[in-house]
Design an enzyme around this catalytic site. Structure first.
Site, PDB file in Angstrom:
ATOM      1  N   GLU A  53       0.832  -1.213   0.000  1.00 60.16           N
ATOM      2  CA  GLU A  53       0.000   0.000   0.000  1.00 60.16           C
ATOM      3  C   GLU A  53       0.866   1.262   0.000  1.00 60.16           C
ATOM      4  OE1 GLU A  53      -2.119  -2.997   2.790  1.00 60.16           O
ATOM      5  OE2 GLU A  53      -0.108  -2.615   2.033  1.00 60.16           O
ATOM      6  N   CYS A  85      -0.334   0.810   7.791  1.00 58.07           N
ATOM      7  CA  CYS A  85      -0.720   1.276   6.455  1.00 58.07           C
ATOM      8  C   CYS A  85      -2.012   2.086   6.509  1.00 58.07           C
ATOM      9  CB  CYS A  85      -0.913   0.078   5.521  1.00 58.07           C
ATOM     10  SG  CYS A  85       0.651  -0.702   5.070  1.00 58.07           S
ATOM     11  N   ALA A 153       7.810 -36.747  -8.431  1.00 55.87           N
ATOM     12  CA  ALA A 153       8.029 -36.756  -9.884  1.00 55.87           C
ATOM     13  C   ALA A 153       8.172 -38.207 -10.293  1.00 55.87           C
ATOM     14  CB  ALA A 153       9.289 -35.971 -10.231  1.00 55.87           C
ATOM     15  N   SER A 167      17.421 -42.199 -11.595  1.00 56.33           N
ATOM     16  CA  SER A 167      16.217 -41.359 -11.637  1.00 56.33           C
ATOM     17  C   SER A 167      16.417 -40.080 -12.448  1.00 56.33           C
ATOM     18  CB  SER A 167      15.802 -40.988 -10.212  1.00 56.33           C
ATOM     19  OG  SER A 167      16.823 -40.233  -9.590  1.00 56.33           O
ATOM     20  N   ARG A 183      10.977 -24.060  -5.283  1.00 53.59           N
ATOM     21  CA  ARG A 183      12.033 -23.934  -4.255  1.00 53.59           C
ATOM     22  C   ARG A 183      12.314 -22.473  -3.944  1.00 53.59           C
ATOM     23  NH1 ARG A 183      16.493 -28.141  -6.703  1.00 53.59           N
ATOM     24  NH2 ARG A 183      15.332 -30.087  -6.344  1.00 53.59           N
ATOM     25  N   THR A 195      17.809 -39.937   0.221  1.00 50.98           N
ATOM     26  CA  THR A 195      17.899 -39.116  -0.999  1.00 50.98           C
ATOM     27  C   THR A 195      19.273 -38.450  -1.080  1.00 50.98           C
ATOM     28  OG1 THR A 195      15.528 -38.724  -1.007  1.00 50.98           O
ATOM     29  CG2 THR A 195      16.855 -37.135  -2.210  1.00 50.98           C
ATOM     30  N   LEU A 203      19.804 -29.123  -4.266  1.00 54.08           N
ATOM     31  CA  LEU A 203      18.491 -28.575  -3.867  1.00 54.08           C
ATOM     32  C   LEU A 203      18.444 -27.046  -3.918  1.00 54.08           C
ATOM     33  CD1 LEU A 203      17.666 -30.965  -0.869  1.00 54.08           C
ATOM     34  CD2 LEU A 203      16.878 -31.170  -3.229  1.00 54.08           C
ATOM     35  N   GLU A 290      10.718 -33.184  -0.864  1.00 58.35           N
ATOM     36  CA  GLU A 290      11.101 -33.719  -2.173  1.00 58.35           C
ATOM     37  C   GLU A 290      11.634 -35.146  -2.083  1.00 58.35           C
ATOM     38  OE1 GLU A 290      12.865 -31.453  -5.216  1.00 58.35           O
ATOM     39  OE2 GLU A 290      12.502 -29.543  -4.227  1.00 58.35           O
ATOM     40  N   GLY A 292      12.833 -38.959   0.116  1.00 60.10           N
ATOM     41  CA  GLY A 292      12.391 -40.069  -0.725  1.00 60.10           C
ATOM     42  C   GLY A 292      11.062 -40.689  -0.294  1.00 60.10           C
TER      43      GLY A 292
END
Length: 356
Positions: A53, A85, A153, A167, A183, A195, A203, A290, A292
Site C-alpha cells: 500500500e 498502512c 516426480a 532417476s 524452491r 535421498t 536442492l 522432495e 524419498g
C-alpha cells in the site's frame, strides 16, 4: 460499471512478484485507481521493507486523493516492522478501499479501522483466489506451523527411479524448472537421508536464478557424509536427528555452521510432527518435501502434508522404485483421497495438484 474483479486481479498478479522474498509476511499487491485509470501500483517486495500500500501511494503521489485502492489482503493497522498502512491511506485522502480477503493475523484489523475512519470499504472480491495465493501465510498465521507441500516426480506407471536406482531425469526440463521455481517460492526444502546418500543433490533454484531455500535433512542416525554437496553452504542446512546421533559428529557439523535439531524419536525415526512445530518456531512458514519414498509415506501418515504436487512423465519404467512407502493401506476403499484437484500440462509432462 466499475469492474472490481478486474482491478483485484491486477493487484493479485502484482502480489505474486514478492514470492520467495516476503515470508513470513503475506504476498500483497496494491493498485490505486482514479477515474478508471491506474495511478499507482505497488507490491510487498521484501520482508521488513515497505508494504504494498505504501509503495502504491508513493507511486500515485497527489493523485491518491479521492481515489480507490485495491489490495488483495486487508491493510495492517498496527505497528510492526513498519508503521500502520491504515494511517497512510487515510492521510493520502483515499476515498474507497476494496479488499480481497481478511488477514488471519489477529493484530490486523485494517478493514474495520478504515470503515471506522469514514472510508468506503468492501471486502471479499476474488476472495478464493486471494486465499489460494496466500495459503502458506494463512496456515502459518493460524497454527504457527509451516504449510507443507509434498512433491513427487514419477513415470506414468508410478515409478520414481529404475530398479537400479537411476532417476535422472524422469520428468522434463520444464517440470524441473517448475520445481526450481517452487524452491524459490518456499522457505525450505525437506528430504530424507536416503535421498542425500543416493542422489547427492544441491536442492537449489538455479534453473530460475531464484533464491536458495533452507535445506532440511531428516536423518535419525546422523549418517550424512561430511562431503555431501548440500553441506557446501552449511548456514542454509538444518538436520533433524535423534539421540542416536553421535555427539562428536553433532559438534563437528555445528562447528561448520549446520543447525542440528535433536528431537525425540517416534518408532526410532524423527518425529515429523515435532519437527514441523520446531520449524514454525524458526519462522519457516512453508516447506516442500522432495523425497524419498520413506519420508513421503511417513509425512502423509503423520498428517503433516497440506498439498500434493505430482509431476508425471509419459514414460513407462516397469520394475522400479515406488514414490511412497509405509502407508499400510490394504483395501482400495481406505485409499487417501485428494481434494480440490486440478491438472495442467508442464512441457511434455502433466501436473496433478490436490489437497489432503
Amino acid at each position: 460499471m466499475i469492474s472490481h474483479k478486474k482491478y483485484m486481479d491486477i493487484a493479485l498478479n502484482l502480489a505474486e512478484k514478492g514470492k520467495g522474498c516476503v515470508s513470513p509476511n503475506p504476498l500483497v499487491g496494491c493498485i490505486i485507481v482514479k477515474r478508471g485509470n491506474i495511478v499507482g501500483r505497488g507490491y510487498h517486495k521484501k520482508y521488513g521493507e515497505s508494504h504494498a500500500e505504501i509503495n502504491a501511494l508513493k507511486a500515485a503521489g497527489k493523485k491518491a486523493n479521492n481515489a480507490t485502492m485495491y489490495v488483495n489482503i486487508e491493510p495492517c493497522s498496527h505497528w510492526g516492522k513498519t508503521s500502520p498502512c491504515t494511517e497512510k491511506i487515510v492521510e493520502a485522502g483515499i476515498r474507497e478501499v476494496v479488499v480481497g480477503m481478511e488477514d488471519p493475523n489477529s493484530l490486523v484489523d485494517g478493514y474495520k479501522e478504515l470503515k471506522f475512519r469514514g472510508l468506503k470499504t468492501r471486502i471479499g472480491i476474488l476472495r478464493d483466489k486471494a486465499k489460494k495465493l496466500n495459503e502458506n501465510y494463512i496456515k502459518y498465521m493460524k497454527t504457527k506451523k509451516p504449510f507443507i507441500i509434498l512433491k513427487l516426480a514419477m513415470s506414468l506407471d508410478g515409478k520414481i527411479a529404475t530398479s537400479s536406482g537411476d532417476s535422472k531425469y524422469i520428468t522434463s526440463r520444464a517440470a524441473r524448472k517448475c520445481v526450481h521455481q517452487l524452491r524459490n517460492d518456499v522457505d525450505a526444502v525437506m528430504v530424507g537421508i536416503n535421498t542425500i546418500t543416493r542422489d547427492n543433490p544441491i536442492l537449489d533454484s538455479r534453473l530460475v536464478k531464484g533464491k536458495n531455500p533452507k535445506k532440511i535433512i531428516v536423518d535419525s542416525s546422523l549418517k550424512i557424509s561430511e562431503s555431501s554437496k548440500i553441506l557446501k553452504d552449511p548456514s542454509k542446512v538444518i538436520i533433524a536427528t535423534t539421540k542416536k546421533a553421535s555427539r562428536k559428529k553433532i559438534d563437528k557439523l555445528q562447528h561448520k555452521g549446520v543447525r542440528i535439531l535433536i528431537l525425540k524419536p517416534k518408532k526410532g525415526l524423527v518425529d515429523l510432527k515435532e519437527l514441523v512445530k520446531e520449524l514454525g518456531k524458526s519462522e519457516i512458514a512453508s516447506v516442500i518435501i522432495e523425497g524419498g519414498a520413506e519420508l513421503s509415506g511417513n509425512a502423509i501418515k503423520e498428517e503433516i502434508v497440506d498439498k500434493l504436487l505430482i509431476f508425471t512423465a509419459p514414460k513407462i519404467i516397469g520394475n522400479g522404485l515406488n514414490p511412497i512407502k509405509n502407508l499400510g493401506i490394504k483395501k482400495v476403499n481406505k485409499a487417501i483421497k485428494l481434494k480440490n484437484i486440478s491438472t495442467k500440462n508442464i512441457g511434455k509432462d502433466f501436473l496433478v495438484e490436490g489437497y489432503l
